[in-house]
Scaffold this motif. Sequence first.
Motif, mmCIF file in Angstrom:
data_model
loop_
_atom_site.group_PDB
_atom_site.id
_atom_site.type_symbol
_atom_site.label_atom_id
_atom_site.label_comp_id
_atom_site.label_asym_id
_atom_site.label_seq_id
_atom_site.Cartn_x
_atom_site.Cartn_y
_atom_site.Cartn_z
ATOM 1 N N SER A 112 0.486 -19.717 15.516
ATOM 2 C CA SER A 112 2.009 -20.483 16.052
ATOM 3 C C SER A 112 2.875 -19.435 15.946
ATOM 4 C CB SER A 112 2.043 -21.835 15.826
ATOM 5 O OG SER A 112 2.383 -21.554 14.195
ATOM 6 N N GLY A 113 3.924 -19.711 16.443
ATOM 7 C CA GLY A 113 5.250 -18.934 16.293
ATOM 8 C C GLY A 113 5.899 -19.333 14.871
ATOM 9 N N GLY A 114 5.714 -20.315 14.085
ATOM 10 C CA GLY A 114 6.129 -20.389 12.968
ATOM 11 C C GLY A 114 5.126 -20.051 12.032
ATOM 12 N N GLN A 115 3.948 -19.809 12.297
ATOM 13 C CA GLN A 115 3.026 -19.322 11.430
ATOM 14 C C GLN A 115 3.166 -17.710 11.428
ATOM 15 O OE1 GLN A 115 -0.474 -20.934 12.829
ATOM 16 N NE2 GLN A 115 -0.865 -22.416 11.146
ATOM 17 N N LYS A 116 3.542 -17.032 12.512
ATOM 18 C CA LYS A 116 3.546 -15.827 12.770
ATOM 19 C C LYS A 116 4.635 -15.432 11.995
ATOM 20 C CE LYS A 116 1.652 -14.974 17.119
ATOM 21 N NZ LYS A 116 1.977 -14.473 18.550
ATOM 22 N N ARG A 117 5.796 -16.204 11.844
ATOM 23 C CA ARG A 117 7.144 -15.799 11.198
ATOM 24 C C ARG A 117 6.793 -15.650 9.722
ATOM 25 N NH1 ARG A 117 12.134 -17.404 13.374
ATOM 26 N NH2 ARG A 117 11.058 -17.108 15.447
ATOM 27 N N ARG A 118 6.159 -16.857 9.077
ATOM 28 C CA ARG A 118 5.690 -16.913 7.740
ATOM 29 C C ARG A 118 5.037 -15.419 7.393
ATOM 30 N NH1 ARG A 118 3.879 -22.884 6.301
ATOM 31 N NH2 ARG A 118 5.229 -24.052 7.544
ATOM 32 N N VAL A 119 4.041 -14.907 8.254
ATOM 33 C CA VAL A 119 3.238 -13.838 8.145
ATOM 34 C C VAL A 119 4.254 -12.622 7.788
ATOM 35 C CG1 VAL A 119 1.776 -12.295 8.788
ATOM 36 C CG2 VAL A 119 1.195 -14.475 9.034
ATOM 37 N N ALA A 120 5.278 -12.565 8.747
ATOM 38 C CA ALA A 120 6.321 -11.386 9.024
ATOM 39 C C ALA A 120 7.163 -11.607 7.435
ATOM 40 C CB ALA A 120 7.178 -11.622 9.952
ATOM 41 N N ILE A 121 7.572 -12.709 7.172
ATOM 42 C CA ILE A 121 8.282 -12.885 5.950
ATOM 43 C C ILE A 121 7.537 -12.367 4.694
ATOM 44 C CG2 ILE A 121 9.525 -14.575 4.319
ATOM 45 C CD1 ILE A 121 10.551 -16.012 6.933
ATOM 46 N N ALA A 122 6.145 -13.040 4.641
ATOM 47 C CA ALA A 122 5.328 -12.544 3.469
ATOM 48 C C ALA A 122 5.243 -11.200 3.248
ATOM 49 C CB ALA A 122 3.950 -13.154 3.652
ATOM 50 N N GLY A 123 5.059 -10.276 4.315
ATOM 51 C CA GLY A 123 5.083 -9.135 4.261
ATOM 52 C C GLY A 123 6.254 -8.296 3.557
ATOM 53 N N VAL A 124 7.244 -8.913 3.788
ATOM 54 C CA VAL A 124 8.488 -8.392 3.345
ATOM 55 C C VAL A 124 8.569 -8.723 1.707
ATOM 56 C CG1 VAL A 124 11.171 -8.459 2.788
ATOM 57 C CG2 VAL A 124 9.954 -8.125 5.162
ATOM 58 N N VAL A 125 8.087 -9.970 1.498
ATOM 59 C CA VAL A 125 8.135 -10.631 0.011
ATOM 60 C C VAL A 125 7.025 -9.965 -0.849
ATOM 61 C CG1 VAL A 125 7.496 -12.846 -1.381
ATOM 62 C CG2 VAL A 125 8.975 -12.938 0.702
ATOM 63 N N ALA A 126 5.909 -9.369 -0.003
ATOM 64 C CA ALA A 126 4.834 -8.805 -1.034
ATOM 65 C C ALA A 126 5.643 -7.605 -1.646
ATOM 66 C CB ALA A 126 3.792 -8.630 -0.003
ATOM 67 N N MET A 127 6.682 -6.826 -0.893
ATOM 68 C CA MET A 127 7.188 -5.504 -1.569
ATOM 69 C C MET A 127 8.050 -6.066 -3.022
ATOM 70 S SD MET A 127 6.469 -3.266 0.635
ATOM 71 C CE MET A 127 7.955 -1.828 0.620
ATOM 72 N N GLU A 128 8.142 -7.202 -3.126
ATOM 73 C CA GLU A 128 9.017 -7.736 -4.161
ATOM 74 C C GLU A 128 10.198 -7.290 -4.335
ATOM 75 O OE1 GLU A 128 6.300 -7.650 -7.711
ATOM 76 O OE2 GLU A 128 5.119 -9.232 -6.958
ATOM 77 N N PRO A 129 10.972 -7.489 -3.434
ATOM 78 C CA PRO A 129 12.477 -6.814 -3.268
ATOM 79 C C PRO A 129 13.528 -7.774 -4.355
ATOM 80 C CG PRO A 129 12.196 -8.251 -1.325
ATOM 81 C CD PRO A 129 10.792 -8.250 -2.006
ATOM 82 N N LYS B 2 0.862 -1.228 -0.005
ATOM 83 C CA LYS B 2 0.023 0.055 0.057
ATOM 84 C C LYS B 2 0.767 1.131 -0.013
ATOM 85 C CE LYS B 2 -4.321 -1.311 1.943
ATOM 86 N NZ LYS B 2 -5.270 -1.223 3.262
ATOM 87 N N ASN B 3 1.940 1.289 0.893
ATOM 88 C CA ASN B 3 2.854 2.280 0.893
ATOM 89 C C ASN B 3 3.495 2.549 -0.509
ATOM 90 O OD1 ASN B 3 2.108 3.120 3.542
ATOM 91 N ND2 ASN B 3 3.610 1.701 4.200
ATOM 92 N N LEU B 4 3.514 1.542 -1.532
ATOM 93 C CA LEU B 4 4.125 1.714 -2.721
ATOM 94 C C LEU B 4 3.279 2.364 -3.638
ATOM 95 C CD1 LEU B 4 5.844 -1.793 -3.483
ATOM 96 C CD2 LEU B 4 6.911 0.363 -2.503
ATOM 97 N N GLY B 5 1.973 2.803 -3.082
ATOM 98 C CA GLY B 5 0.799 3.375 -4.110
ATOM 99 C C GLY B 5 0.518 2.678 -5.225
ATOM 100 N N LEU B 6 0.404 1.153 -4.827
ATOM 101 C CA LEU B 6 -0.157 0.301 -6.017
ATOM 102 C C LEU B 6 -1.662 0.343 -5.898
ATOM 103 C CD1 LEU B 6 2.147 -2.612 -5.292
ATOM 104 C CD2 LEU B 6 2.469 -1.126 -7.026
ATOM 105 N N SER B 7 -2.394 -0.070 -6.993
ATOM 106 C CA SER B 7 -3.665 -0.227 -7.083
ATOM 107 C C SER B 7 -4.329 -1.345 -6.080
ATOM 108 C CB SER B 7 -4.244 -0.452 -8.671
ATOM 109 O OG SER B 7 -3.674 -1.847 -8.871
ATOM 110 N N ARG C 2 -0.325 -9.308 -5.031
ATOM 111 C CA ARG C 2 0.998 -9.357 -4.394
ATOM 112 C C ARG C 2 0.814 -10.256 -2.828
ATOM 113 N NH1 ARG C 2 5.504 -4.905 -4.735
ATOM 114 N NH2 ARG C 2 5.250 -4.511 -7.132
ATOM 115 N N VAL C 3 -0.412 -9.916 -2.323
ATOM 116 C CA VAL C 3 -0.645 -10.404 -1.127
ATOM 117 C C VAL C 3 -0.874 -12.066 -1.287
ATOM 118 C CG1 VAL C 3 -2.167 -10.629 0.997
ATOM 119 C CG2 VAL C 3 -1.519 -8.496 0.242
ATOM 120 N N LYS C 4 -1.571 -12.431 -2.165
ATOM 121 C CA LYS C 4 -1.812 -13.713 -2.309
ATOM 122 C C LYS C 4 -0.733 -14.452 -2.771
ATOM 123 C CE LYS C 4 -6.919 -13.096 -4.007
ATOM 124 N NZ LYS C 4 -7.705 -13.321 -5.112
ATOM 125 N N ARG C 5 0.108 -13.803 -3.637
ATOM 126 C CA ARG C 5 1.377 -14.342 -4.168
ATOM 127 C C ARG C 5 2.161 -14.888 -2.763
ATOM 128 N NH1 ARG C 5 3.337 -10.640 -7.471
ATOM 129 N NH2 ARG C 5 1.785 -11.153 -9.056
#
Length: 284
Positions: A146-163, A110-115, A122-125
């Motif tokens: 769970s701890g592992g699932q939270k870790r996945r969400v956090a990583i997904a948040g970075v991956v969604a930025m498509e670095p 969202k902060n990238l100004g995408l539609s 990006r979220v789905k991917r």
Amino acid sequence: MSIKIENLTHIYMKNSPFEKKALDDVNIEIKDGEFVALIGHTGSGKSTLIQHVNGLLKPNSGKIIVDGVDITEKKINLSFIRKKIGLVFQYPEYQLFEETIEKDIAFGPKNLGLSDDDINNRVKRAMNIVGLKYEEYKDRSPFDLSGGQKRRVAIAGVVAMEPKVLILDEPTAGLDPKGRDDILGEIKSLQKEYKLTIILVSHSMEDVAKLADRIIVMHNGKCILDGSPVQVFKEIDTLESVGLAVPQVTYMVRKLKHKGINISEDIFTIEQAKEEILRLLNKG
């Protein structure tokens, strides 16, 4: 995306009684698409180094050239660089804050100004990449996982930025063996699919042996070893002199070799050991 670090030095609390040289004339070049593991004990300079790569810290001297741009220069647009370099800190789940998983992962895009459509895609991917089914998890609170699932969400948040570069600081810290293997497997799949440059900070020799194309060993702010897993793990004396070790299976292989068994010494993972033992059995 390539990264070139030239003569990098960083001193904390310079000219004070608590002065500490965290990085000492470090020179490293990371090629586009490489999977590099950064290892070393606490205080070796690993975390300080990765915080320089996307401009969170400024060096006392030296250069950091990212994709041909020297990010240590004045007036450089660091926000542009940080869109290209995703940094996942240790225990990233402590940075979750939205009421649903979907909103948390969507925050960066969202902060990238995408539609809205681009954000949703990006979220789905990203959720698919980290092994979270979109329809099953999108409306759940990240704090109910769970701890592992939270870790996945956090990583997904970075991956969604498509670095173009993904830096992970101890991404499996505190996880059980299955959670650790799942996260590492997804990181490796991510690199293969998107040709990312990945820098993995880890204490686990077993993990880096399975994943990394190249290992950089840090000690007292210096890079003391740099090479393929085969090259680095042959330097057992050097590793042990700085309080590190090779993977446990490698010590087992050395003992078998000393007992006269004709086994390859270039074994650093359980999978490699299994293949080699089966080969010897079939040969016999």
